[in-house]
Write a protein that holds these residues in place. Structure first.
Motif, PDB file in Angstrom:
ATOM      1  N   GLU A  66      42.235 -33.595  69.160  1.00 16.10           N
ATOM      2  CA  GLU A  66      42.718 -32.235  68.478  1.00 16.10           C
ATOM      3  C   GLU A  66      41.294 -31.552  66.852  1.00 16.10           C
ATOM      4  OE1 GLU A  66      46.428 -30.673  67.205  1.00 16.10           O
ATOM      5  OE2 GLU A  66      46.926 -30.720  68.813  1.00 16.10           O
ATOM      6  N   LEU A  67      40.811 -33.131  66.276  1.00 14.67           N
ATOM      7  CA  LEU A  67      40.236 -32.312  65.121  1.00 14.67           C
ATOM      8  C   LEU A  67      38.747 -33.018  65.419  1.00 14.67           C
ATOM      9  CD1 LEU A  67      41.873 -34.490  62.193  1.00 14.67           C
ATOM     10  CD2 LEU A  67      41.953 -31.841  62.665  1.00 14.67           C
ATOM     11  N   LEU A  68      38.519 -33.652  66.613  1.00 17.15           N
ATOM     12  CA  LEU A  68      36.722 -33.860  66.772  1.00 17.15           C
ATOM     13  C   LEU A  68      35.808 -32.707  67.728  1.00 17.15           C
ATOM     14  CD1 LEU A  68      38.084 -36.946  69.482  1.00 17.15           C
ATOM     15  CD2 LEU A  68      37.053 -36.853  66.859  1.00 17.15           C
ATOM     16  N   PRO A  69      36.628 -32.204  67.986  1.00 19.53           N
ATOM     17  CA  PRO A  69      35.411 -30.726  68.317  1.00 19.53           C
ATOM     18  C   PRO A  69      34.685 -30.152  66.950  1.00 19.53           C
ATOM     19  CG  PRO A  69      37.049 -30.486  69.806  1.00 19.53           C
ATOM     20  CD  PRO A  69      37.408 -31.934  68.932  1.00 19.53           C
ATOM     21  N   LEU A  70      35.600 -30.221  65.851  1.00 21.96           N
ATOM     22  CA  LEU A  70      35.878 -29.882  64.866  1.00 21.96           C
ATOM     23  C   LEU A  70      33.906 -30.129  63.725  1.00 21.96           C
ATOM     24  CD1 LEU A  70      38.985 -29.315  62.686  1.00 21.96           C
ATOM     25  CD2 LEU A  70      37.594 -27.241  64.055  1.00 21.96           C
ATOM     26  N   SER A  71      33.200 -29.365  63.103  1.00 19.37           N
ATOM     27  CA  SER A  71      32.489 -29.944  62.224  1.00 19.37           C
ATOM     28  C   SER A  71      32.648 -31.006  60.947  1.00 19.37           C
ATOM     29  CB  SER A  71      31.214 -28.495  62.152  1.00 19.37           C
ATOM     30  OG  SER A  71      31.847 -28.332  60.535  1.00 19.37           O
ATOM     31  N   ASP A  72      31.599 -31.393  60.654  1.00 15.84           N
ATOM     32  CA  ASP A  72      32.665 -32.338  59.318  1.00 15.84           C
ATOM     33  C   ASP A  72      32.635 -31.418  58.515  1.00 15.84           C
ATOM     34  OD1 ASP A  72      31.410 -34.580  61.054  1.00 15.84           O
ATOM     35  OD2 ASP A  72      30.002 -35.159  59.236  1.00 15.84           O
ATOM     36  N   ASP A  73      32.244 -29.887  58.424  1.00 14.75           N
ATOM     37  CA  ASP A  73      32.726 -28.922  56.700  1.00 14.75           C
ATOM     38  C   ASP A  73      34.301 -28.403  57.261  1.00 14.75           C
ATOM     39  OD1 ASP A  73      30.290 -29.839  55.183  1.00 14.75           O
ATOM     40  OD2 ASP A  73      29.306 -27.779  55.861  1.00 14.75           O
ATOM     41  N   GLU A  74      34.364 -28.385  58.835  1.00  9.98           N
ATOM     42  CA  GLU A  74      35.756 -28.137  59.092  1.00  9.98           C
ATOM     43  C   GLU A  74      36.768 -29.269  58.686  1.00  9.98           C
ATOM     44  OE1 GLU A  74      34.465 -24.918  62.583  1.00  9.98           O
ATOM     45  OE2 GLU A  74      33.832 -26.430  62.861  1.00  9.98           O
ATOM     46  N   ILE A  75      35.963 -30.651  59.645  1.00  9.96           N
ATOM     47  CA  ILE A  75      37.364 -31.403  58.535  1.00  9.96           C
ATOM     48  C   ILE A  75      37.867 -31.200  57.509  1.00  9.96           C
ATOM     49  CG2 ILE A  75      36.982 -34.281  59.428  1.00  9.96           C
ATOM     50  CD1 ILE A  75      35.986 -34.101  61.702  1.00  9.96           C
ATOM     51  N   VAL A  76      37.012 -31.352  56.379  1.00  7.71           N
ATOM     52  CA  VAL A  76      36.830 -31.625  55.098  1.00  7.71           C
ATOM     53  C   VAL A  76      37.672 -30.519  54.917  1.00  7.71           C
ATOM     54  CG1 VAL A  76      36.027 -31.577  53.320  1.00  7.71           C
ATOM     55  CG2 VAL A  76      34.583 -33.058  54.598  1.00  7.71           C
ATOM     56  N   ARG A  77      37.734 -29.511  55.074  1.00  9.77           N
ATOM     57  CA  ARG A  77      38.314 -27.936  54.766  1.00  9.77           C
ATOM     58  C   ARG A  77      40.165 -28.458  55.158  1.00  9.77           C
ATOM     59  NH1 ARG A  77      34.201 -24.934  55.147  1.00  9.77           N
ATOM     60  NH2 ARG A  77      34.303 -24.307  57.573  1.00  9.77           N
ATOM     61  N   VAL A  78      39.797 -28.957  56.559  1.00 12.58           N
ATOM     62  CA  VAL A  78      41.222 -29.219  57.197  1.00 12.58           C
ATOM     63  C   VAL A  78      41.964 -30.437  56.389  1.00 12.58           C
ATOM     64  CG1 VAL A  78      42.056 -30.228  59.301  1.00 12.58           C
ATOM     65  CG2 VAL A  78      41.111 -28.620  59.511  1.00 12.58           C
ATOM     66  N   VAL A  79      41.349 -31.866  55.958  1.00 15.57           N
ATOM     67  CA  VAL A  79      41.720 -32.591  55.338  1.00 15.57           C
ATOM     68  C   VAL A  79      42.570 -32.056  53.703  1.00 15.57           C
ATOM     69  CG1 VAL A  79      41.709 -34.625  53.815  1.00 15.57           C
ATOM     70  CG2 VAL A  79      40.696 -34.288  56.401  1.00 15.57           C
ATOM     71  N   LYS A  80      41.482 -31.137  53.199  1.00 18.25           N
ATOM     72  CA  LYS A  80      41.816 -30.348  51.730  1.00 18.25           C
ATOM     73  C   LYS A  80      43.719 -29.326  51.389  1.00 18.25           C
ATOM     74  CE  LYS A  80      39.472 -29.066  47.741  1.00 18.25           C
ATOM     75  NZ  LYS A  80      40.769 -27.541  47.355  1.00 18.25           N
ATOM     76  N   GLY A  81      43.519 -29.308  52.991  1.00 16.70           N
ATOM     77  CA  GLY A  81      44.182 -28.243  53.129  1.00 16.70           C
ATOM     78  C   GLY A  81      45.884 -28.680  53.263  1.00 16.70           C
ATOM     79  N   ASN A  82      45.214 -30.175  54.143  1.00 15.31           N
ATOM     80  CA  ASN A  82      46.323 -30.753  54.410  1.00 15.31           C
ATOM     81  C   ASN A  82      47.697 -31.304  53.187  1.00 15.31           C
ATOM     82  OD1 ASN A  82      46.868 -29.812  57.604  1.00 15.31           O
ATOM     83  ND2 ASN A  82      45.512 -32.037  57.686  1.00 15.31           N
ATOM     84  N   LEU A  83      46.821 -31.584  52.251  1.00 16.43           N
ATOM     85  CA  LEU A  83      46.415 -32.523  50.758  1.00 16.43           C
ATOM     86  C   LEU A  83      47.445 -31.485  49.824  1.00 16.43           C
ATOM     87  CD1 LEU A  83      43.137 -34.664  50.341  1.00 16.43           C
ATOM     88  CD2 LEU A  83      45.899 -35.230  51.282  1.00 16.43           C
ATOM     89  N   ALA A  84      46.640 -30.462  49.668  1.00 20.79           N
ATOM     90  CA  ALA A  84      47.003 -29.127  49.440  1.00 20.79           C
ATOM     91  C   ALA A  84      48.923 -28.491  49.254  1.00 20.79           C
ATOM     92  CB  ALA A  84      46.167 -27.906  49.389  1.00 20.79           C
TER      93      ALA A  84
END
Length: 100
Positions: A66-84
């Motif tokens: 589900e993450l593969l179509p996202l841009s690198d910046d979008e993936i970074v936002r997803v990761v940071k949001g999950n961490l938060a």
């Protein structure tokens, strides 16, 4: 058989304290089929010791199609949001560099 994996490394502007240096995350509302690990590298590897200027986080997503179509910046936002969502102090930290 295999599964998709996305590996992310984040350099933050401050140290973020976590209970454990190695962690497992799951049950992401936006990506319910993915699982994740994250590691606080400044606590695990001497090259990142001292956290200058801040924490270095390695996060891997498994079953990550589900993450593969996202841009690198979008993936970074997803990761940071999950961490938060797991450790609220991550929300206050800024990403100063990243690799996806």
């Amino acid at each position: 058989q295999s599964i998709d994996c996305v590996a992310v490394r984040l350099w933050l502007d401050r140290l973020v304290e976590t209970r454990h240096a190695a962690n497992v995350l799951a049950n992401f509302p936006a990506h319910p089929n993915a699982g994740s690990t994250f590691f606080m590298l400044e606590r695990l590897h001497t090259e990142y010791e001292g956290g200058d200027p801040g924490s270095v986080v390695a996060s891997d997503f498994y079953n990550a199609s589900e993450l593969l179509p996202l841009s690198d910046d979008e993936i970074v936002r997803v990761v940071k949001g999950n961490l938060a969502g797991c450790v609220p102090a991550f929300a206050e930290a800024e990403v100063v560099d990243s690799i996806v």
